[in-house]
Design an enzyme around this catalytic site. Structure first.
Site, mmCIF file in Angstrom:
data_model
loop_
_atom_site.group_PDB
_atom_site.id
_atom_site.type_symbol
_atom_site.label_atom_id
_atom_site.label_comp_id
_atom_site.label_asym_id
_atom_site.label_seq_id
_atom_site.Cartn_x
_atom_site.Cartn_y
_atom_site.Cartn_z
ATOM 1 N N CYS A 7 0.850 -1.202 0.000
ATOM 2 C CA CYS A 7 0.000 0.000 0.000
ATOM 3 C C CYS A 7 0.885 1.252 0.000
ATOM 4 C CB CYS A 7 -0.941 0.003 1.204
ATOM 5 S SG CYS A 7 -2.326 -1.139 1.043
ATOM 6 N N GLY A 92 4.585 -19.469 1.807
ATOM 7 C CA GLY A 92 5.764 -18.617 1.674
ATOM 8 C C GLY A 92 5.453 -17.157 1.411
ATOM 9 N N HIS A 99 -0.606 -10.377 -4.367
ATOM 10 C CA HIS A 99 0.292 -10.070 -5.480
ATOM 11 C C HIS A 99 0.537 -11.312 -6.311
ATOM 12 C CE1 HIS A 99 2.736 -11.050 -1.929
ATOM 13 N NE2 HIS A 99 3.610 -11.614 -2.759
HETATM 14 P P1 AMP Z 1 5.918 -13.143 -1.311
HETATM 15 O O1 AMP Z 1 7.107 -13.713 -0.590
HETATM 16 O O2 AMP Z 1 5.251 -14.083 -2.253
HETATM 17 O O3 AMP Z 1 4.967 -12.496 -0.339
HETATM 18 O O4 AMP Z 1 6.490 -12.004 -2.246
HETATM 19 C C1 AMP Z 1 6.849 -10.745 -1.772
HETATM 20 C C2 AMP Z 1 7.842 -10.213 -2.728
HETATM 21 O O5 AMP Z 1 7.973 -8.835 -2.510
HETATM 22 C C3 AMP Z 1 9.245 -10.820 -2.598
HETATM 23 O O6 AMP Z 1 9.605 -11.451 -3.828
HETATM 24 C C4 AMP Z 1 10.121 -9.616 -2.283
HETATM 25 O O7 AMP Z 1 11.379 -9.669 -2.888
HETATM 26 C C5 AMP Z 1 9.281 -8.475 -2.816
HETATM 27 N N1 AMP Z 1 9.532 -7.184 -2.202
HETATM 28 C C6 AMP Z 1 9.640 -6.894 -0.892
HETATM 29 N N2 AMP Z 1 9.838 -5.578 -0.710
HETATM 30 C C7 AMP Z 1 9.846 -5.020 -1.938
HETATM 31 C C8 AMP Z 1 10.013 -3.684 -2.427
HETATM 32 N N3 AMP Z 1 10.193 -2.641 -1.592
HETATM 33 N N4 AMP Z 1 9.976 -3.482 -3.756
HETATM 34 C C9 AMP Z 1 9.801 -4.508 -4.613
HETATM 35 N N5 AMP Z 1 9.626 -5.791 -4.216
HETATM 36 C C10 AMP Z 1 9.650 -6.048 -2.902
#
Ligand code: AMP
Length: 113
Positions: A7, A92, A99
């Site tokens: 967000c 995970g 997303h």
């Molecule tokens: P998940 O583990 O499926 O919840 O995916 C979350 C994803 O968000 C991971 O692949 C992280 O590398 C990514 N992530 C976390 N913080 C950021 C950020 N500030 N900008 C872009 N991606 C992010």
């Protein structure tokens, strides 16, 4: 939603590398890419994850899945790609904002779990 990382990205409070945006969703590059192309597509309205989808809020998912092929085409993923949504601890999921990962740019592992 307060204290939600994605967000804050939508609000522009945390920077991101945007690849697509419209009134319903945002796509940006994953900060820790697991493939040569690793993009996250998120709804602008806060939904915690697939486990919070209902008949009332899931139209945005169809919209996102109409946008994903456009992004993949623009990213040159003509040879294929993977779309993944992790759900909850066992799945995970580390960010509790729905997303979809778009992963591509190489031959991906066939291991799903
Ligand atoms: P998940 O583990 O499926 O919840 O995916 C979350 C994803 O968000 C991971 O692949 C992280 O590398 C990514 N992530 C976390 N913080 C950021 C950020 N500030 N900008 C872009 N991606 C992010």
């Amino acid at each position: 939603m307060e204290n939600c990382l994605f967000c804050k990205i939508i609000a522009g409070d945390i920077p991101s590398t945007k690849v697509y945006e419209d009134d319903k969703c945002l796509a940006f590059r994953d900060i820790a890419p697991m493939a040569p192309t690793h993009i996250l597509v998120i709804p602008k309205a806060h939904i915690g994850g697939v486990d919070e989808l209902t008949a009332d809020n899931s139209a945005v998912v169809a919209h996102i899945f109409s946008v994903i092929p456009q992004i993949a085409k623009e990213e040159g993923l003509a040879n294929g790609y993977r779309v993944v949504s992790n759900v909850g601890d066992d799945g995970g999921q580390t960010v509790r904002h729905l997303h979809f990962h778009i992963l591509g740019g190489k031959k991906l592992s066939t291991e799903m779990a």
